[in-house]
Enzyme design. Structure first.
Site, mmCIF file in Angstrom:
data_model
loop_
_atom_site.group_PDB
_atom_site.id
_atom_site.type_symbol
_atom_site.label_atom_id
_atom_site.label_comp_id
_atom_site.label_asym_id
_atom_site.label_seq_id
_atom_site.Cartn_x
_atom_site.Cartn_y
_atom_site.Cartn_z
ATOM 1 N N GLU A 170 41.039 -56.593 -93.040
ATOM 2 C CA GLU A 170 40.530 -55.470 -93.838
ATOM 3 C C GLU A 170 41.521 -54.303 -93.902
ATOM 4 O OE1 GLU A 170 35.712 -55.899 -93.785
ATOM 5 O OE2 GLU A 170 36.591 -54.635 -92.237
ATOM 6 N N GLU A 178 33.530 -63.023 -95.152
ATOM 7 C CA GLU A 178 32.443 -62.563 -94.302
ATOM 8 C C GLU A 178 31.218 -62.316 -95.174
ATOM 9 O OE1 GLU A 178 33.339 -59.220 -91.836
ATOM 10 O OE2 GLU A 178 35.220 -60.080 -91.086
#
Length: 636
Positions: A201, A277
């Site tokens: 991320e 995710e």
């Protein structure tokens, strides 16, 4: 296996020579490929992104993955959790690699026991799973400092997750060691690892445009040859993409699904779509609610993701536990420390039990796969043991003489810069600061994260993010001022990860005058901590204990040990140790009300239970078969 004698007969020697010559002649006619094991002969290209599909060799491949973190699950239960993942119809395991746990001190690596990454990956292969590895160096994962080691913060100019030399030098050393273990586990070398993630991320952090290319090169230069991925939420996707690396997305709601079609297409043209995710639940913070995501909503979103032509990874499939002090924190408007349980309202519970989510998802993935699924393993038994009454007690003040020599310093020193652990400072736990004062007044200072203030042995208040001053009562003569400071968890996500030094930060003031002459005790409570004061040093529990204090009791297990949950009703805040294993923190502010105690950490017979309580002890330590985390959908 036969052994050869050092003195061989001439005939045997001649026979061996003829055999070597014959072998050479035969091999000249045969391909060397014939010597490669059959199961490796068809491994050429590994997982590839071709057009809108993943391809594994010559076949279209869908990634149906689930996340399990080996470091949050007792090693003895790895197989149970992986078999349950496979029986749910999933074909891929994903896991993070926590740098801070694997390199607790600079240059000293630990891949043993519960941190045996290679054993976990190979066990996944044995069960029939592929593996996507997420090695960081930063992983988030609701871990202390996002999985980065705290000793990095000894450098006052440290800039984490950038190409700052102090950071990349440390990453290079870590990757040298880690990748030597990972490379043989890759698909093309016969292992189960089909893809590797580049950092985590980064688009939502985005402090250095040279950083992600550096991490990519660091992986490739050390022998990573499988498909590379990035992973970003919707806020970071536009800034997290890289040439030659497949972009994937993290999300939870169906409203974000349009990003799969539009945003991914705009940033990387036609490529396979993947939700790296899909959040099956969420983590909890002390003092907040227990987060719940309905199983029907999960099924609808998972179905929609797959119907959109996307591969998927369930984060988390099984969360496990933040044993010890590994939990992280968030700090946006307010500082919020993560609870010990990483139940996450995931597909399996913290203890590995089935939920309504599991039943619905198994049915869904079974229908998608078109093949019979393995039978789910039986549940591991649970029990409620007889309550334990602590029989011995030792106050923190009585323990101090048995600890290692305190650090003497004119000024306060933060945890990370304490000259202990071979110069690596203190990572976790508590630090006690002690000095003398001669007057009353207002005490103030920067305390991270929570400091209980004592005059001699009497608690007079707390300093933390909201309570910045404590009144020191009128006193006479020289008095010991003590502050017990707890690292409640370094921030694991956001812009302020560089500012996560713990303990007393800078000067401590009494009536605006800086205090001097400190003794500093490290209370990291690592394994072996209690050895220095066991034996005859303990006293019977008094009617009115002096806090903070350690309480010692005995749990008797008459037969084979089973999993259980500890309930500390009447206790306020502290840490529990069973047979030397740190189960983690408890706190009566909730939402977590029980601590998971794996049966494999118990022995038949006598088991030692030690509770470190900061403020108020209950009469008993109770046990229950089910956790108390709020509403939860269980399945027998």
């Amino acid at each position: 296996m036969p052994t050869w004698s050092a003195r061989r007969r001439p005939g045997r020697t001649l026979g061996l020579l003829l055999l070597v010559i014959l072998s050479f002649l035969v091999l000249r006619r045969w391909s060397w490929r014939g010597l490669v094991p059959t199961w490796l002969r068809h491994r050429h290209s590994g997982l590839q992104a071709k057009g809108q599909n993943f391809m594994l060799e010559d076949s279209t491949f869908w990634i149906f993955g689930g996340s399990i973190h080996y470091f949050r699950v007792p090693r003895e239960y790895w197989r149970d959790r992986l078999l349950k993942l496979r029986a749910c119809g999933l074909n891929t395991l994903t896991t993070y690699v926590p740098w801070n746990l694997h390199e607790p001190e600079r240059g000293k690596f630990d891949f043993s026991g519960n941190l045996d990454l290679e054993a976990f990956v190979l066990l996944a292969a044995e069960v029939g799973l592929w593996v996507i590895l997420r090695p960081g160096p930063y992983v988030c994962s609701e871990l202390d400092l996002g999985g980065l080691p705290s000793w990095l913060l000894q450098d006052s100019g440290m800039r984490l997750r950038t190409t700052y030399k102090g950071f990349t030098d440390a990453v290079d050393l870590y990757f040298d060691h880690l990748m030597s273990r990972v490379v043989p586990l890759q698909y093309r070398y016969g292992g189960p690892v089909i893809a590797v993630q580049v950092e985590n991320e980064y688009g939502s952090y985005n402090r250095d445009p040279a950083y992600m290319p550096y991490v990519k090169r660091a992986l490739e230069d050390r022998g990573i040859v499988e498909l590379l991925l990035t992973s970003d939420n919707k806020d970071g996707l536009s800034k997290g993409v890289m040439d030659g690396v497949l972009a994937t997305i993290n999300l939870q709601s169906q409203s974000e699904l349009q990003l799969l079609v539009t945003y991914l297409l705009s940033v990387q043209s036609v490529q396979p779509k993947m939700v790296m995710e899909y959040w099956t639940g969420w983590f909890d913070s002390w003092g907040g609610p227990h987060n719940i995501l309905d199983s029907s909503e999960v099924l609808k979103t998972v179905s929609a993701i797959v119907d959109a032509g996307s591969s998927i990874n369930l984060y988390m499939f099984h969360g496990g536990t933040n044993f010890g002090f590994m939990n992280g924190a968030l700090h946006f408007q307010d500082y919020k420390s993560d609870v010990t349980s990483y139940d996450y309202d995931a597909v399996l519970t913290e203890a590995g039990d089935y939920t309504a989510k599991y039943v619905k998802l198994r049915e869904f993935f079974g229908s998608v796969s078109g093949a019979p699924l393995p039978l789910p393993p039986d549940l591991l038994p649970k029990t409620a043991y007889e309550a334990v009454k602590p029989v011995f007690c030792l106050s923190l003040w009585d323990v101090l003489p048995y600890l290692e020599e305190p650090v003497s310093s004119e000024k306060p020193v933060n945890m990370e810069n304490l000259p202990i652990n071979d110069g690596n400072g203190q990572s976790f736990g508590y630090t006690l600061y002690e000095t003398t004062i001669t007057s009353s007044g207002i005490l103030s200072g920067l305390v991270r994260d929570r400091g209980q203030v004592f005059v001699n042995t009497v608690s007079v208040g707390f300093l933390d993010y909201k309570r910045k001053e404590v009144a020191i009562p009128l006193i006479q003569g020289f008095i010991l001022l003590r502050i017990l400071v707890e690292n409640c968890g370094r921030v694991n996500y956001g812009d302020n990860i560089n500012d996560q030094r713990k303990g007393l930060i800078g000067d401590l003031y009494l009536n605006d005058s800086p205090l001097r002459g400190f003794k500093i005790y490290s209370l990291e409570m690592k394994k072996g901590f209690f050895k220095s004061f066991l034996g005859d040093k303990w006293n019977p529990v008094p009617d009115v204990p002096t806090f903070p204090a350690f309480f010692l009791g005995v749990l008797s297990v008459p037969l084979s040990p089973y999993d259980t949950f500890m309930k500390l009703e009447g206790w306020e805040k502290g840490v529990v140790f069973v047979n030397g294993q740190n189960l983690g923190r408890y706190w009566n502010v909730g939402p977590q009300e029980t601590l998971y105690l794996p049966g494999v950490w118990l022995a038949e017979g006598i088991n030692q239970v030690i509770v470190f309580e900061e403020k108020m002890a209950g009469p008993m330590i109770q046990f229950t078969e089910t956790p108390h985390l709020g509403r939860r959908q269980y399945v027998d």
